[in-house]
Design a protein around this motif. Sequence first.
Motif, PDB file in Angstrom:
ATOM      1  N   ARG A  90       0.840  -1.218   0.000  1.00  0.00           N
ATOM      2  CA  ARG A  90       0.000   0.000   0.000  1.00  0.00           C
ATOM      3  C   ARG A  90       0.863   1.252   0.000  1.00  0.00           C
ATOM      4  NH1 ARG A  90      -4.247  -2.126   4.425  1.00  0.00           N
ATOM      5  NH2 ARG A  90      -5.675  -3.143   2.988  1.00  0.00           N
ATOM      6  N   ARG A  93       2.585   1.638  -3.461  1.00  0.00           N
ATOM      7  CA  ARG A  93       1.659   2.128  -4.478  1.00  0.00           C
ATOM      8  C   ARG A  93       1.423   3.626  -4.305  1.00  0.00           C
ATOM      9  NH1 ARG A  93      -3.062  -0.731  -3.468  1.00  0.00           N
ATOM     10  NH2 ARG A  93      -1.976  -2.579  -4.183  1.00  0.00           N
ATOM     11  N   THR A  94       1.262   4.064  -3.064  1.00  0.00           N
ATOM     12  CA  THR A  94       1.064   5.493  -2.795  1.00  0.00           C
ATOM     13  C   THR A  94       2.285   6.296  -3.233  1.00  0.00           C
ATOM     14  OG1 THR A  94      -0.413   5.003  -0.959  1.00  0.00           O
ATOM     15  CG2 THR A  94       0.621   7.179  -0.962  1.00  0.00           C
ATOM     16  N   VAL A  96       4.584   5.516  -5.522  1.00  0.00           N
ATOM     17  CA  VAL A  96       4.670   5.538  -6.985  1.00  0.00           C
ATOM     18  C   VAL A  96       3.678   6.551  -7.557  1.00  0.00           C
ATOM     19  CG1 VAL A  96       4.233   4.181  -9.085  1.00  0.00           C
ATOM     20  CG2 VAL A  96       5.609   3.216  -7.234  1.00  0.00           C
ATOM     21  N   ASN A  97       2.442   6.509  -7.102  1.00  0.00           N
ATOM     22  CA  ASN A  97       1.429   7.436  -7.619  1.00  0.00           C
ATOM     23  C   ASN A  97       1.775   8.890  -7.335  1.00  0.00           C
ATOM     24  OD1 ASN A  97      -0.121   5.351  -8.683  1.00  0.00           O
ATOM     25  ND2 ASN A  97      -1.356   5.146  -6.832  1.00  0.00           N
ATOM     26  N   GLU A 123       4.674  -5.491  -9.377  1.00  0.00           N
ATOM     27  CA  GLU A 123       3.372  -5.347 -10.034  1.00  0.00           C
ATOM     28  C   GLU A 123       2.334  -4.789  -9.063  1.00  0.00           C
ATOM     29  OE1 GLU A 123       2.832  -9.317 -11.512  1.00  0.00           O
ATOM     30  OE2 GLU A 123       3.993  -8.890 -13.337  1.00  0.00           O
ATOM     31  N   ILE A 125       2.710  -2.720  -6.630  1.00  0.00           N
ATOM     32  CA  ILE A 125       2.854  -1.284  -6.370  1.00  0.00           C
ATOM     33  C   ILE A 125       2.556  -0.451  -7.621  1.00  0.00           C
ATOM     34  CG2 ILE A 125       4.457  -1.638  -4.451  1.00  0.00           C
ATOM     35  CD1 ILE A 125       6.707  -0.590  -6.301  1.00  0.00           C
ATOM     36  N   GLY A 126       2.142  -1.116  -8.687  1.00  0.00           N
ATOM     37  CA  GLY A 126       1.686  -0.390  -9.867  1.00  0.00           C
ATOM     38  C   GLY A 126       2.630  -0.357 -11.040  1.00  0.00           C
ATOM     39  N   TYR A 146      10.572  -3.714 -14.505  1.00  0.00           N
ATOM     40  CA  TYR A 146       9.198  -3.248 -14.358  1.00  0.00           C
ATOM     41  C   TYR A 146       9.241  -1.731 -14.361  1.00  0.00           C
ATOM     42  CZ  TYR A 146       8.030  -7.992 -13.065  1.00  0.00           C
ATOM     43  OH  TYR A 146       7.849  -9.341 -13.098  1.00  0.00           O
ATOM     44  N   ARG A 148       6.720   2.215 -14.929  1.00  0.00           N
ATOM     45  CA  ARG A 148       5.508   2.959 -15.253  1.00  0.00           C
ATOM     46  C   ARG A 148       5.897   4.399 -15.471  1.00  0.00           C
ATOM     47  NH1 ARG A 148       1.035   3.350 -10.896  1.00  0.00           N
ATOM     48  NH2 ARG A 148       0.595   5.521 -11.291  1.00  0.00           N
ATOM     49  N   GLY A 152       1.200   6.600 -17.918  1.00  0.00           N
ATOM     50  CA  GLY A 152       0.741   5.228 -17.849  1.00  0.00           C
ATOM     51  C   GLY A 152       1.380   4.266 -18.820  1.00  0.00           C
ATOM     52  N   SER A 154       4.028   1.746 -20.427  1.00  0.00           N
ATOM     53  CA  SER A 154       5.043   0.807 -19.980  1.00  0.00           C
ATOM     54  C   SER A 154       5.457  -0.001 -21.186  1.00  0.00           C
ATOM     55  CB  SER A 154       4.523  -0.095 -18.857  1.00  0.00           C
ATOM     56  OG  SER A 154       3.462  -0.885 -19.330  1.00  0.00           O
TER      57      SER A 154
END
Length: 158
Positions: A90, A93-94, A96-97, A123, A125-126, A146, A148, A152, A154
């Motif tokens: 979690r 992911r936060t 990265v965003n 994957e 974490i986005g 991996y 991003r 968006g 990739s």
Amino acid sequence: MIRQAALADLLLVAESMRPEHRRDMAAWYPDLEIDSFVADRWNHGGMMWSMWADDVPFAVGGVGEDRPGVGTWWLIGTPSLEKHALAVVRFGRTVVNRLLASDFHRIQAYCLEDWPAACRTAEAIGLAFEGRHPAMGVNGENVLSYGRTRNGQSGQQR
């Protein structure tokens, strides 16, 4: 609890890191010595966080800015990391965003091909699978990348 990492946090987690993380680090650092690894991570710059439970750090990770706007995610953990995997995902992911919404146009990560749990974390974490790099590790290990981008994009999909 998550906070900006202190050098002592990084050293403590590195000294007791999980065997999988130690093997992964050995693919990037030919003569893996904990002090050398800690010095490299600390001096690399970028953002670094430590994750705590029961007054002890169980993971340290961050995003190093390899080039302007391009960050590489990394993480090491102690055996306690497994108990807190969902919180780590979690938070990742936060991060990265938020980074992609600010000064970064690309976030990437590299995983050993034979460590599927690390690849699933990338994957989760986005980040999307981009490619396979035969013999990229210092001992000839195969590595998967991996990434991003802000918009968006990739690379190839599996």
